[in-house]
Write a protein that holds these residues in place. Structure first.
Motif, short mmCIF file in Angstrom:
data_model
loop_
_atom_site.label_atom_id
_atom_site.label_comp_id
_atom_site.label_asym_id
_atom_site.label_seq_id
_atom_site.Cartn_x
_atom_site.Cartn_y
_atom_site.Cartn_z
N TYR A 265 37.22 -32.57 -22.91
CA TYR A 265 37.62 -33.97 -23.06
C TYR A 265 37.62 -34.24 -24.56
CZ TYR A 265 37.08 -39.11 -22.70
OH TYR A 265 37.22 -40.48 -22.83
N ILE A 266 38.82 -34.28 -25.15
CA ILE A 266 38.94 -34.37 -26.60
C ILE A 266 38.70 -35.79 -27.10
CG2 ILE A 266 40.45 -33.97 -28.58
CD1 ILE A 266 39.68 -31.43 -26.98
N ASN A 267 39.41 -36.76 -26.50
CA ASN A 267 39.29 -38.15 -26.91
C ASN A 267 40.08 -39.00 -25.94
OD1 ASN A 267 38.42 -40.29 -28.62
ND2 ASN A 267 38.68 -38.94 -30.40
N GLY A 268 39.99 -40.30 -26.10
CA GLY A 268 40.71 -41.18 -25.19
C GLY A 268 41.04 -42.51 -25.83
N GLY A 269 41.80 -43.30 -25.09
CA GLY A 269 42.14 -44.64 -25.54
C GLY A 269 42.18 -45.59 -24.35
N VAL A 270 41.76 -46.85 -24.58
CA VAL A 270 41.70 -47.86 -23.53
C VAL A 270 42.18 -49.18 -24.12
CG1 VAL A 270 40.19 -49.09 -21.91
CG2 VAL A 270 39.71 -46.72 -22.46
N ASP A 271 42.89 -49.95 -23.31
CA ASP A 271 43.27 -51.30 -23.72
C ASP A 271 42.09 -52.23 -23.49
OD1 ASP A 271 44.30 -53.77 -24.18
OD2 ASP A 271 46.01 -53.59 -22.82
N PRO A 272 41.44 -52.73 -24.56
CA PRO A 272 40.25 -53.56 -24.39
C PRO A 272 40.52 -54.88 -23.65
CG PRO A 272 40.80 -53.33 -26.73
CD PRO A 272 41.81 -52.55 -25.96
N GLN A 273 41.78 -55.31 -23.58
CA GLN A 273 42.09 -56.56 -22.88
C GLN A 273 41.90 -56.46 -21.38
OE1 GLN A 273 46.05 -57.72 -24.11
NE2 GLN A 273 45.29 -58.66 -26.00
N ASN A 274 41.80 -55.23 -20.87
CA ASN A 274 41.61 -55.04 -19.42
C ASN A 274 40.20 -54.53 -19.10
OD1 ASN A 274 44.39 -55.47 -18.04
ND2 ASN A 274 44.86 -54.29 -19.90
N ARG A 275 39.26 -54.90 -19.95
CA ARG A 275 37.89 -54.43 -19.79
C ARG A 275 37.28 -54.83 -18.44
NH1 ARG A 275 35.54 -56.08 -24.77
NH2 ARG A 275 36.26 -54.15 -25.72
N GLU A 276 37.72 -55.96 -17.89
CA GLU A 276 37.14 -56.45 -16.62
C GLU A 276 37.32 -55.44 -15.49
OE1 GLU A 276 39.66 -59.65 -14.73
OE2 GLU A 276 40.81 -59.40 -16.58
N PHE A 277 38.35 -54.59 -15.59
CA PHE A 277 38.59 -53.60 -14.54
C PHE A 277 38.00 -52.22 -14.89
CE2 PHE A 277 42.15 -56.63 -13.87
CZ PHE A 277 41.83 -57.02 -12.58
N SER A 278 37.34 -52.11 -16.02
CA SER A 278 36.71 -50.85 -16.46
C SER A 278 37.63 -49.64 -16.31
CB SER A 278 35.42 -50.61 -15.67
OG SER A 278 34.55 -51.68 -15.77
N PRO A 279 38.87 -49.70 -16.83
CA PRO A 279 39.79 -48.58 -16.62
C PRO A 279 39.31 -47.27 -17.23
CG PRO A 279 40.71 -50.11 -18.23
CD PRO A 279 39.50 -50.77 -17.64
N GLY A 280 38.58 -47.35 -18.35
CA GLY A 280 38.07 -46.13 -18.97
C GLY A 280 37.06 -45.43 -18.07
N SER A 281 36.17 -46.21 -17.48
CA SER A 281 35.16 -45.67 -16.58
C SER A 281 35.82 -45.10 -15.32
CB SER A 281 34.16 -46.77 -16.22
OG SER A 281 33.14 -46.27 -15.39
N VAL A 282 36.78 -45.85 -14.78
CA VAL A 282 37.50 -45.37 -13.59
C VAL A 282 38.19 -44.04 -13.89
CG1 VAL A 282 39.45 -45.83 -12.04
CG2 VAL A 282 37.84 -47.66 -12.58
N LEU A 283 38.79 -43.93 -15.06
CA LEU A 283 39.51 -42.70 -15.41
C LEU A 283 38.54 -41.53 -15.56
CD1 LEU A 283 42.26 -41.50 -15.89
CD2 LEU A 283 42.08 -42.15 -18.31
N SER A 284 37.38 -41.77 -16.15
CA SER A 284 36.38 -40.70 -16.25
C SER A 284 35.97 -40.22 -14.85
CB SER A 284 35.14 -41.17 -17.01
OG SER A 284 35.41 -41.30 -18.38
N PHE A 285 35.80 -41.16 -13.93
CA PHE A 285 35.42 -40.82 -12.57
C PHE A 285 36.53 -40.01 -11.89
CE2 PHE A 285 34.97 -42.00 -7.98
CZ PHE A 285 33.73 -41.42 -7.76
N VAL A 286 37.76 -40.49 -12.00
CA VAL A 286 38.90 -39.80 -11.37
C VAL A 286 39.07 -38.40 -11.93
CG1 VAL A 286 41.44 -39.82 -11.22
CG2 VAL A 286 40.14 -41.91 -10.75
N ASN A 287 39.02 -38.28 -13.26
CA ASN A 287 39.26 -36.98 -13.89
C ASN A 287 38.15 -35.98 -13.61
OD1 ASN A 287 41.80 -37.49 -14.99
ND2 ASN A 287 40.98 -38.26 -16.92
N THR A 288 36.90 -36.42 -13.69
CA THR A 288 35.80 -35.48 -13.43
C THR A 288 35.76 -35.07 -11.96
OG1 THR A 288 34.24 -37.34 -13.22
CG2 THR A 288 34.33 -36.22 -15.35
N GLN A 289 35.98 -36.02 -11.05
CA GLN A 289 35.96 -35.69 -9.62
C GLN A 289 37.07 -34.69 -9.28
OE1 GLN A 289 33.61 -37.16 -7.10
NE2 GLN A 289 32.66 -37.37 -9.11
N ALA A 290 38.26 -34.91 -9.83
CA ALA A 290 39.39 -34.00 -9.56
C ALA A 290 39.10 -32.60 -10.10
CB ALA A 290 40.66 -34.56 -10.19
#
Length: 298
Positions: A237-262
């Protein structure tokens, strides 16, 4: 003087060709940062030739090494010295050198983040103060943690979130989205921004994982590279980017979960252990996802 220093550094090692190095990697294993094609393509981009070395015992190759002068190939220090500091970004990738199970070698080239897998076979390694963050197995997360991650994913999808594989995008699209979301998240440009599309093209076959869209706009992306060795699968996992305006949906955390589980599901389907590295164990969020493991340097 220079040749004497090189003779001392390479004592016990013999010059080999790129094919012999690739063969050693396929036999003994390695990681993203030592994969023959990753080395060849990024070194080619940098215009810095690689000197490959082998450790022979009774004529049998026991270890192999890709080098840039006194450093391992792809070293940040060498890029910096050559005025190519931000040419490409491999983060603080785990370095697994191709070593036979019974190898006993000396390494005098400068190296950092050398894997614990190499520690008993290289006499000159010393432990780094900071550890490496390797993703935990799914069962090592608490039930509450897993429930919360699934709930965040469901809420994101109910709000219009869509998870798409990175491979659906062209290298140019990946680069544009990553550069944009990295800038939004951190407030400065992504490392190697000018060459991102070229690097992503060169490493396309190794790129894995997904990204997240919300209302047809990308909101979270992670740069992940994957290689498969005979004994394990290595993901960086080199690095990442997230739109902070959508923090309420925790997209960065969701993506970590999706990617690690897969990644875990795929590794288990192949019957191989997974080494999913988040790089240096230097941030609190990594402790939520990872175990800290020792890492070594020369």
């Amino acid at each position: 003087m220079l040749s004497r220093l090189r003779a001392w550094r390479e004592q016990g090692w013999t010059s080999i060709d790129a094919d012999a190095y690739a063969e050693a990697w396929q036999r003994f294993g390695g990681s993203v940062a030592t994969h023959p094609q990753v080395i060849e393509r990024l070194a080619g981009l940098a215009g810095i030739p690689v000197r490959y070395l082998g450790w022979l015992e009774q004529g049998e190759l026991k270890a192999a090494l890709p080098t840039w002068g006194r450093h391992l190939a792809l070293a940040k220090d060498v890029l910096k010295q050559q005025g190519k500091r931000a040419l490409f970004d491999l983060g603080n990738a785990e370095v697994i050198l191709p070593l036979a199970p019974d190898a006993q070698v000396r390494l005098r080239h400068r190296a950092r983040y050398v894997s614990d897998l190499n520690s008993g076979r290289v006499s000159t390694l010393r432990e780094q103060p900071e550890g490496l963050a390797l993703a935990r197995e799914p069962e090592q997360y608490s039930k509450k943690f897993r429930y919360n991650q699934r709930r965040e994913q469901r809420l994101l999808e109910e709000a219009g979130g869509v998870i798409r594989p990175m491979q659906e995008l062209s290298a140019g699209e990946q680069a544009a989205i990553y550069a944009d979301l990295f800038q939004r998240r951190w407030g400065f440009e992504a490392p190697g921004k000018a060459q991102l599309a070229e690097v992503f093209t060169l490493l396309r076959e190794f790129m894995t994982g997904s990204l997240i869209y919300l209302n047809d706009e990308p909101v979270a992306i992670q740069v992940l590279y994957r290689v498969e060795a005979p004994q394990w699968i290595s993901v960086e996992y080199i690095n990442g980017g997230v739109d902070p305006q959508n923090r309420e949906f925790s997209p960065g955390s969701v993506l970590s979960f999706v990617n690690t589980q897969a990644a875990w599901a795929e590794a288990r389907a192949t019957g191989k252990p997974l080494r999913y590295s988040f790089g240096r164990a230097d941030r609190e969020y990594k402790d939520r996802w990872c175990n800290r493991v020792p890492v070594y340097q020369v």
